[in-house]
Design a protein around this motif. Structure first.
Motif, short mmCIF file in Angstrom:
data_model
loop_
_atom_site.label_atom_id
_atom_site.label_comp_id
_atom_site.label_asym_id
_atom_site.label_seq_id
_atom_site.Cartn_x
_atom_site.Cartn_y
_atom_site.Cartn_z
N ALA A 1 29.85 25.45 43.16
CA ALA A 1 30.62 26.63 42.75
C ALA A 1 30.66 26.67 41.23
N VAL A 2 30.35 27.82 40.67
CA VAL A 2 30.44 27.99 39.21
C VAL A 2 31.30 29.22 38.95
N PHE A 3 32.47 28.98 38.37
CA PHE A 3 33.42 30.07 38.15
C PHE A 3 33.35 30.54 36.71
N VAL A 4 32.66 31.65 36.51
CA VAL A 4 32.42 32.15 35.16
C VAL A 4 33.30 33.37 34.88
N ALA A 5 33.76 34.04 35.92
CA ALA A 5 34.50 35.29 35.74
C ALA A 5 35.73 35.07 34.85
N ALA A 6 36.03 36.08 34.06
CA ALA A 6 37.25 36.07 33.25
C ALA A 6 38.34 36.71 34.12
N VAL A 7 38.99 35.87 34.90
CA VAL A 7 39.97 36.37 35.88
C VAL A 7 41.29 36.61 35.17
N ALA A 8 41.88 37.77 35.43
CA ALA A 8 43.18 38.07 34.81
C ALA A 8 44.21 37.05 35.27
N ASP A 9 44.99 36.51 34.34
CA ASP A 9 46.03 35.55 34.72
C ASP A 9 47.19 36.24 35.42
N TRP A 10 47.40 37.50 35.05
CA TRP A 10 48.55 38.22 35.61
C TRP A 10 48.14 39.56 36.19
N ARG A 11 48.87 39.99 37.16
CA ARG A 11 48.72 41.37 37.68
C ARG A 11 50.07 42.05 37.54
N VAL A 12 50.07 43.34 37.73
CA VAL A 12 51.34 44.08 37.68
C VAL A 12 52.08 43.79 38.99
N ALA A 13 53.33 43.35 38.86
CA ALA A 13 54.05 42.85 40.04
C ALA A 13 54.13 43.92 41.13
N ALA A 14 54.46 45.14 40.73
CA ALA A 14 54.57 46.20 41.73
C ALA A 14 53.69 47.35 41.29
N GLU A 15 52.47 47.38 41.81
CA GLU A 15 51.52 48.45 41.46
C GLU A 15 52.10 49.77 41.96
#
Ligand SMILES: Cc1cc2nc3c(=O)[nH]c(=O)nc-3n(C[C@H](O)[C@H](O)[C@H](O)COP(=O)(O)O)c2cc1C
Length: 406
Positions: A273-287
């Motif tokens: 497994a190679v994890f290269v994506a820049a994954v957002a640390d946070w999301r909006v709690a209530a979309e």
């Protein structure tokens, strides 16, 4: 022995002055044991005769898409399929444009669309034609579609007094390019499966707005392609990017970090497994399910919730791949942060790259990587992202004890 020995090559001869060099090319290919099936375009026959082409190839020359005899068994599809390599020499500006546009109005065009064999083009044209933005676009498009190129080189043109880039590669250069394509490749990762993440994630705020980052996906996509070239069976989980899907890789498109994690888990078990994506640390709690409106009360405040940590989740997963590699994009304390991540996240290696804006790594074409493992730090020079991907594939092969044959 040449990699061409015993191979069947379909040679499409286009209508340019350089068509005369094809007579020599046919001879060189045959000297190396290849069988050559010539296809001449209508324009090519204005420059060299089918008689000399056929005599040198010791084969029939094809030129007509609507030949009643040949097409009784849909001959153009047969021709497209029966050969291990299609060479187009000279590849005219017009031919490149037609293939880039997917046109198949003559035999050469139909074969080029129908073939599953690698296609090698040797462009030849006047320097002004080569430099024209339309030709540049077509070249880029064909490259994305997997067409390989040899030349053109610099030199005198047939047109009096003109010189520049546009001269067709010499027959021996075309032979060498064909040999490189047909040589058996080192595939140290054959039989192994890999999952790679790439690109940014988009975390919705409401139906029209989202939180994103500047990742282009170039490094992740290049790593997926390098692992594929090394023989691995690759699944690429990609966030929203504008890059084309790499060929020969199974691609899952996702938007959010949560979707990315699900897609990664669905691709397990995997060996690498190679994890290269820049994954957002946070999301909006209530979309918000409706577009958030401007109101007199002023701007809304967005409460954030933490996203799943894909590297840490998979690093400690019941189905953890044998080798887990993560990326650490940092702007400060690069090495300390990378070492810390290695332990905390259960990774075997962290590729640390400095993404400070002055370095231009995010979205750029180069990367300067430090590979951090429990054994220490390997400093890599500044490399094009493709080259960095190739180096990582080599490192993975060595780490798994699958060193490349010398
Ligand atoms: C004397 C002459 C020389 C030509 N040389 C070239 C050339 O070197 N490269 C090119 O792209 N087109 C050249 N052309 C134009 C092509 O022949 C024309 O675009 C044709 O449609 C190409 O078709 P084909 O790719 O199917 O062979 C030349 C035309 C003439 C009349």
């Amino acid at each position: 022995m040449s990699a061409l020995a015993g191979k069947r090559i379909l040679l499409i001869i286009g209508g340019g002055i350089a068509a005369y060099k094809c007579l020599d090319l046919i001879r060189r290919l045959k000297e190396r044991g290849a069988g050559v099936t010539p296809v001449m375009t209508r324009a090519a026959a204005e420059f060299v005769t089918p008689l000399s082409v056929g005599a040198l190839a010791a084969n029939r020359v094809y030129s007509d898409l609507f030949d009643r005899e040949d097409e009784q068994d849909v001959g153009h599809i047969r021709l497209a399929r029966e050969h291990g390599l299609v060479v187009v020499a000279p590849a005219t500006a017009d031919r490149m444009a037609r293939l880039a546009g997917g046109l198949a109005e003559d035999l050469a065009g139909a074969i080029l669309l129908a073939t599953r064999a690698p296609v090698l083009m040797a462009p030849a044209m006047n320097p002004a034609m080569w430099e024209h933005p339309a030709t540049r676009r077509n070249l880029a498009r064909l490259g994305e579609d997997g067409v390989r190129f040899v030349g053109p080189g610099t030199g005198e043109m047939a047109e009096k007094g003109e010189a520049g880039v546009g001269r067709m590669a010499e027959p021996l250069e075309i032979v060498a390019a064909a040999e490189a394509i047909l040589s058996p490749k080192e595939r140290p990762l054959a039989g192994l499966s890999a999952v790679v993440t790439s690109g940014p994630t988009h975390e919705p705020i409401d139906p029209v707005r989202y939180i994103a980052n500047r990742s282009s996906g170039r490094q992740g996509h290049a790593i997926a392609a390098a692992l594929r070239d090394a023989g691995a069976d690759v699944t690429l989980v990609s966030g929203p990017v504008t890059l084309p899907d790499p060929q020969g890789v199974s691609v899952r498109h996702v938007e959010t970090a949560a979707e990315m994690l699900s897609a990664v888990e669905a691709s397990l078990p995997a060996d690498i497994a190679v994890f290269v994506a820049a994954v957002a640390d946070w999301r909006v709690a209530a979309e918000s399910l409706r577009k958030i409106k401007k109101t007199a009360e002023g701007p809304p405040s967005l409460a954030l919730a933490e996203n799943p940590d894909i590297l840490a989740t998979i690093g400690h997963h019941a189905k953890r791949p044998g080798l887990v590699v993560g990326f650490a994009a940092e702007t400060d304390d690069l090495l300390a942060n990378a070492r810390n991540k290695l332990e905390r996240k259960g990774a075997d290696a962290i590729l640390a790259n400095d993404v400070s804006p002055e370095g231009g790594v995010m979205g750029g074409s180069d990367n300067t990587i430090r590979l951090v493992t429990a054994d220490g730090v390997e400093e890599w020079p500044k490399l094009a992202k493709d080259a960095a991907a190739g180096r990582l594939a080599g490192w993975i092969a060595a780490r798994l004890g699958r060193s490349v044959r010398k």
